[in-house]
Scaffold this motif. Structure first.
Motif, PDB file in Angstrom:
ATOM      1  N   THR A  23      65.840  71.990 -17.334  1.00  0.00           N
ATOM      2  CA  THR A  23      66.869  72.991 -17.602  1.00  0.00           C
ATOM      3  C   THR A  23      67.357  72.908 -19.029  1.00  0.00           C
ATOM      4  O   THR A  23      67.849  73.875 -19.575  1.00  0.00           O
ATOM      5  N   ASP A  25      69.953  71.623 -20.484  1.00  0.00           N
ATOM      6  CA  ASP A  25      71.342  72.020 -20.635  1.00  0.00           C
ATOM      7  C   ASP A  25      72.185  70.792 -20.916  1.00  0.00           C
ATOM      8  O   ASP A  25      72.078  69.775 -20.234  1.00  0.00           O
ATOM      9  N   GLN A  38      75.097  76.375 -21.311  1.00  0.00           N
ATOM     10  CA  GLN A  38      74.730  77.651 -20.702  1.00  0.00           C
ATOM     11  C   GLN A  38      75.841  78.252 -19.844  1.00  0.00           C
ATOM     12  O   GLN A  38      75.736  79.408 -19.444  1.00  0.00           O
ATOM     13  N   ARG A 492      73.217  81.823 -11.574  1.00  0.00           N
ATOM     14  CA  ARG A 492      73.171  80.531 -12.252  1.00  0.00           C
ATOM     15  C   ARG A 492      72.335  80.558 -13.529  1.00  0.00           C
ATOM     16  O   ARG A 492      72.424  79.651 -14.352  1.00  0.00           O
ATOM     17  N   ASN A 493      71.557  81.641 -13.729  1.00  0.00           N
ATOM     18  CA  ASN A 493      70.696  81.737 -14.900  1.00  0.00           C
ATOM     19  C   ASN A 493      71.104  82.866 -15.848  1.00  0.00           C
ATOM     20  O   ASN A 493      70.334  83.205 -16.753  1.00  0.00           O
ATOM     21  N   PHE A 536      70.674  83.252 -21.060  1.00  0.00           N
ATOM     22  CA  PHE A 536      69.691  83.390 -19.991  1.00  0.00           C
ATOM     23  C   PHE A 536      68.941  82.083 -19.775  1.00  0.00           C
ATOM     24  O   PHE A 536      68.625  81.364 -20.726  1.00  0.00           O
ATOM     25  N   GLY A 537      68.611  81.812 -18.511  1.00  0.00           N
ATOM     26  CA  GLY A 537      67.642  80.798 -18.148  1.00  0.00           C
ATOM     27  C   GLY A 537      66.498  81.495 -17.436  1.00  0.00           C
ATOM     28  O   GLY A 537      66.680  81.992 -16.316  1.00  0.00           O
ATOM     29  N   ASP A 540      61.866  80.074 -14.540  1.00  0.00           N
ATOM     30  CA  ASP A 540      62.232  78.826 -13.872  1.00  0.00           C
ATOM     31  C   ASP A 540      62.923  77.870 -14.856  1.00  0.00           C
ATOM     32  O   ASP A 540      62.728  76.661 -14.810  1.00  0.00           O
ATOM     33  N   ARG A 541      63.709  78.485 -15.755  1.00  0.00           N
ATOM     34  CA  ARG A 541      64.503  77.772 -16.755  1.00  0.00           C
ATOM     35  C   ARG A 541      63.652  76.989 -17.765  1.00  0.00           C
ATOM     36  O   ARG A 541      64.144  76.082 -18.429  1.00  0.00           O
ATOM     37  N   THR A 544      65.092  79.085 -22.314  1.00  0.00           N
ATOM     38  CA  THR A 544      66.516  79.312 -22.471  1.00  0.00           C
ATOM     39  C   THR A 544      66.707  80.225 -23.670  1.00  0.00           C
ATOM     40  O   THR A 544      66.211  79.925 -24.763  1.00  0.00           O
TER      41      THR A 544
END
Length: 740
Positions: A23, A25, A38, A492-493, A536-537, A540-541, A544
Motif C-alpha cells: 500500500t 502508505d 492517503q 478506502r482507495n 487514489f489507490g 490493487d494499490r 498511488t
C-alpha cells in the motif's frame, strides 16, 4: 508520495488498511493526530528515513527535488531561500521550517530578509520529513504562508542500537570530500529513560576556481555537528522528549561568474561564511484520556558571518564626475583628481562583512482530541521572542590572497538590533457528518510587535552614509486568518478534498538608518489559497496517485526597493500576484523488487498589479513572472532491491530531476534580467547489502551527465556582478554504512 515501508509499530497506528510495502502508505501527524498520507485531506509529501538514506539525502537541497512545488533558491551554505507553490519574496520566511515541531528562524541580516538565510541542519538519523503545501496557520504555532516543512528525528528507544556511516567522494575539476556519521541509542532506565546521540563531520575541498586571485577550489566547506536526545516516560500516558543540537560551519561562497567561465570566479575577495548554531527543545505530551496536552519549548542561538565583494562597486566611484561630487565642485583639478583616485584605490580590495547573532525563544501549548468521535479538534497558543544583532561593515582585504584582513580594517560600520515578539491563538475542528464526509474550519488570531534600533558609528560620506546616532522605530499589527476544508473518503482507495485557507507573514520596520519616515514601516502581506485535490489507490494499490490544483491570490506583497543612491535596500508593500498550479505525485510498484516514484508540478506565478505605492516604485508590473519560479519541475526515481544470495542483496537507485527555466527579475525589459536555463540532474547509486550484519556498501555518481545546473543567478550595474550558484559538477564516491 515518496516512501518505502513502515515499521511494525507505525503500521499498527495507521488507519485501515494497514500500511505495508504494497500500500506504500505512511503514518503522519500533520493534522496533530495519526493519519496516513492517503487519508490526509491536504497536499502532503512524506519522505521516510529509509528513502532519504537510499537517495543519499543530507540536506534540504537534496530532498527538495522529490517534493512538488518546493523550490530552493540556493546562494550557498546558510543562504538558502525556501518557497512552496511560487510564494517567494524578500522579508520573513514564507515557509515554516520545524525540527521536532520547533520552528527555526533565519537570521534577519541588514535588509530584514530572514527568508534568505533559512536555518538548515545536516540530516542523519531522521525518521521522516513531512512537507505540507499551502498555509498552515490554524494548526501550527509559527504559522506559514506557503506551507510547512517538518523534520522529525528518530526518538530514543528502549533498545541498544547504533549506526555508523562513512563516505568519500571526488568532484570533477574540484577536490576531495568526505563525511562521517555516527549514532548510538542507549536505554538508561528500563522503560523510563533512554538516550540517543548523533555526531557527524562533513568536509569538501570545493570546485570553484578564482581566476582573479589564481586560486583553485576556493569554495571549501566543513561542518561539524551533533545531537543528544533524551526520552523520559515515567508513565504510559506521559512523555518528555528533550533535544540539544549544534552545528558549526566554516565555508566559502560557491558563487561564480558565468562571463568568466563555468565554475570560475573573478571576485577580488574570498568570501567566508561561518555559522555556529545551537538548538534546544523540550516536548512534553500528556494523554488525559480523550484529550492530549502538548507543550513545545524551543530555543535557538546562532552566530554567523557572511561577506560580499565590494571591490567592484567601490571601483565605480573612480571617475571624474564622482570626484567632483565628492569634493563639491563642478570639476576636480589634477591634484584633486589624483588625491581622490589614491583614496579610492586605498579602499580596495574590500568586503562587506556581516557578523551577527540570532536568538529565538518559542513556546507552544495545545490541546487535541483523541479517539474516534464525530468531532476532531485542536486548540493552541503560541509565543515567540526573537532578537537579532547584525553589523554591516566595509573592511579591507589582502590584495594577494583576497582574505579579509584581521583584525578588520574598517572604513564603514553600522549596527542594527531587530526584535520581534508575536503571540497567537489558533484552533481547528473537523466535524464528521458521516464516516466518509468531513467538514473542517479553523481560525487564528495573531498579534506581533517589531522593534528596530540602529546607529552608524563609522560613517562613509562617499556613499552618503554619515555617522548617525541611535534611532529606534516600532511596528505592530494584529489580525485573523481563516481556513475551510471539505473532504470525502469515497472508499478506502479514493479521497477528494477542497480547501480555502489564508496565510500571512509579519511586517516590520526597515533597518536602513536615516531612511525617510514613510519608508520605515512595512505591513504584513496575506494570501488566500484555494485548492482541490484527490488521492487514489489503484491497481490493487500498486499505483498511488495524488493530484492537486490550486490558485493563490497574494495581496499587499512585501517588495524590495533601493535608496536613490543604490547603496541600501529596504522593504515596502506594493502590488499583488496570482499563482495557479497543478501538482502530481505517483508511486508505482509493478511487482517484484522494482518500484518507481514520480512527482511534478506546473506553476504560473504572475503579478496582477504593478508594484508601485507612494513610497516605492519597485520593478514588477502586472503580468510579470515572479523571479526564480520555473513553470515546470519534476522528478522520477527508480529503485531495485533484490537478493543475490542468502546473505547478500543487490541495491540500485536512479533519480532524474528536471527544473525549468526562470528569470532573475520581474521586467522583461530590465537590462539586468538574467535567464536561468532549465537543467536536468541524474544521480545513480548501486551497491550490496549484507542482511545478517546490516551492512551496506555503495558506489554512486551525482550529476551523472555533468550538467551545468545553475540554481540562482543575478546581475546589476556593478562590473563583475553577473554571478551564479549551481549544483556541483559530476561527483563520484563510495558510501559505507552499518547498523547494529
Amino acid at each position: 508520495m515518496i516512501a518505502t515501508s513502515l515499521t511494525p509499530a507505525a503500521a499498527q497506528d495507521a488507519q485501515d488498511p494497514p500500511a505495508t510495502e504494497e500500500t506504500n502508505d505512511v503514518v503522519v501527524t500533520a493534522l496533530r493526530r495519526d493519519t496516513t498520507v492517503q487519508t490526509t485531506p491536504l497536499a502532503i509529501t512524506a519522505l521516510t528515513g529509509e528513502t532519504l538514506t537510499n537517495a543519499g539525502v543530507t540536506n534540504i537541497t537534496d530532498y527538495a527535488k522529490f517534493v512538488p512545488s518546493l523550490r530552493i533558491q540556493d546562494n550557498g551554505p546558510g543562504q538558502r531561500r525556501v518557497s512552496l507553490r511560487g510564494v517567494q519574496a524578500s522579508g520573513e520566511a514564507t515557509v515554516g521550517t520545524y525540527y521536532n515541531d520547533v520552528p527555526v528562524t533565519g537570521s534577519v541580516g541588514v535588509s530584514s530578509d530572514a527568508a534568505g538565510r533559512t536555518a538548515d541542519f545536516t540530516l542523519f538519523d531522521v525518521n521522516r520529513i513531512e512537507v505540507l503545501r499551502g498555509p498552515q496557520g490554524t494548526l501550527y504555532g509559527a504559522s506559514s504562508m506557503g506551507g510547512a516543512i517538518r523534520v522529525l528525528f528518530n526518538k530514543p528507544s528502549q533498545e541498544y542500537e547504533g549506526e555508523v556511516e562513512g563516505q568519500v567522494q571526488t568532484t570533477k575539476g574540484g577536490g576531495f570530500g568526505y563525511f562521517v556519521n555516527g549514532m548510538v541509542n542507549v536505554p538508561l532506565v528500563t522503560d523510563v529513560l533512554a538516550a540517543r546521540a548523533v555526531l557527524y563531520r562533513r568536509d569538501s575541498d570545493g570546485y570553484v576556481d578564482n581566476s582573479f586571485l589564481g586560486r583553485k577550489n576556493v569554495n571549501d566547506y566543513t561542518a561539524t555537528g551533533g545531537r543528544l536526545m533524551l526520552r523520559f516516560t515515567p508513565t504510559t500516558n506521559f512523555s518528555i522528549d528533550a533535544t540539544a543540537m549544534f552545528e558549526n560551519t566554516d565555508a566559502v561562497s560557491a558563487s561564480w561568474n558565468p562571463e568568466v567561465g563555468d565554475y570560475k570566479s573573478a571576485a577580488q575577495v574570498i568570501l567566508p561564511y561561518t555559522d555556529k548554531s545551537q538548538f534546544y527543545s523540550v516536548n512534553a505530551e500528556w494523554d488525559l484520556g480523550g484529550v492530549t496536552l502538548t507543550s513545545i519549548t524551543g530555543y535557538q542561538h546562532r552566530r554567523s558571518a557572511y561577506a560580499a565583494d565590494d571591490s567592484y562597486y567601490i571601483g565605480t566611484y573612480r571617475t571624474e564626475a564622482r570626484c567632483a561630487s565628492y569634493v563639491g565642485t563642478d570639476a576636480c583639478s589634477a591634484d584633486q583628481l589624483g588625491s581622490y583616485y589614491d583614496y579610492i584605490d586605498s579602499l580596495s580590495p574590500a568586503a562587506i562583512y556581516y557578523p551577527g547573532s540570532t536568538t529565538d525563544f518559542t513556546q507552544e501549548v495545545r490541546l487535541s482530541s483523541t479517539g474516534d468521535s464525530a468531532l476532531d479538534w485542536t486548540v493552541g497558543a503560541f509565543y515567540q521572542s526573537r532578537k537579532n544583532q547584525v553589523t554591516s561593515e566595509d573592511a579591507r582585504a589582502d590584495v594577494t590572497t583576497g582574505g579579509i584582513i584581521m583584525p578588520e580594517q574598517i572604513f564603514y560600520r553600522r549596527q542594527i538590533s531587530d526584535r520581534l515578539k508575536q503571540v497567537a491563538v489558533f484552533g481547528e475542528g473537523t466535524f464528521h457528518v458521516t464516516p466518509e464526509l468531513g467538514l473542517t474550519a479553523g481560525i487564528r488570531y495573531y498579534d506581533y510587535d517589531k522593534t528596530v534600533s540602529g546607529y552608524t558609528d563609522i560613517g562613509w560620506t562617499l556613499i552618503g552614509a554619515p555617522v548617525r546616532p541611535l534611532n529606534t522605530v516600532d511596528s505592530s499589527e494584529d489580525g485573523t486568518l481563516l481556513k475551510f476544508n471539505a473532504s470525502w473518503q469515497a472508499n478506502r482507495n479514493m479521497l477528494f478534498y477542497a480547501t480555502a485557507s489564508q496565510g500571512f507573514r509579519p511586517g516590520g520596520a526597515n533597518q536602513v538608518i536615516g531612511l525617510a519616515a514613510d519608508l520605515t514601516p512595512y505591513e504584513s502581506d496575506k494570501l488566500w489559497n484555494y485548492e482541490i485535490g484527490t488521492k487514489f489507490g489503484l491497481l490493487d494499490r500498486r499505483l498511488t496517485l495524488n493530484l492537486a490544483a490550486f490558485q493563490i491570490d497574494w495581496d499587499n506583497m512585501q517588495v524590495s526597493g533601493r535608496t536613490t543612491n543604490g547603496a541600501f535596500s529596504f522593504l515596502s508593500n506594493a502590488g499583488a500576484a496570482r499563482i495557479r498550479g497543478l501538482e502530481a505525485e505517483a508511486f508505482i510498484r509493478p511487482g517484484g523488487a522494482l518500484q518507481f516514484t514520480l512527482s511534478g508540478n506546473y506553476l504560473d506565478a504572475k503579478l496582477t498589479e504593478d508594484q508601485v505605492n507612494d513610497s516605492v516604485v519597485a520593478a514588477g508590473r502586472a503580468g510579470d513572472r515572479i523571479p526564480y519560479i520555473p513553470h515546470f519541475s519534476g522528478s522520477v526515481g527508480a529503485e531495485y532491491h533484490a537478493p543475490v544470495s542468502d546473505a547478500v542483496d543487490f541495491f540500485a537507485r536512479a533519480d532524474l530531476n528536471y527544473v525549468g527555466s526562470s528569470y532573475s527579475e520581474f521586467r522583461p525589459t530590465n537590462v539586468y534580467r538574467v535567464k536561468i536555463d532549465d537543467y536536468a540532474l541524474a544521480n545513480l547509486r548501486v551497491g550490496f547489502e549484507l542482511s545478517e550484519s546490516d551492512t551496506g556498501i555503495y558506489l554512486f555518481v551525482n550529476n551523472l551527465f555533468d550538467s551545468v545546473a545553475i540554481n540562482r543567478a543575478s546581475m546589476s550595474s556593478t562590473p563583475n556582478s553577473y554571478s551564479a550558484v549551481s549544483a556541483a559538477p559530476r561527483t563520484l564516491g563510495l558510501n559505507l554504512r552499518r547498523h547494529f
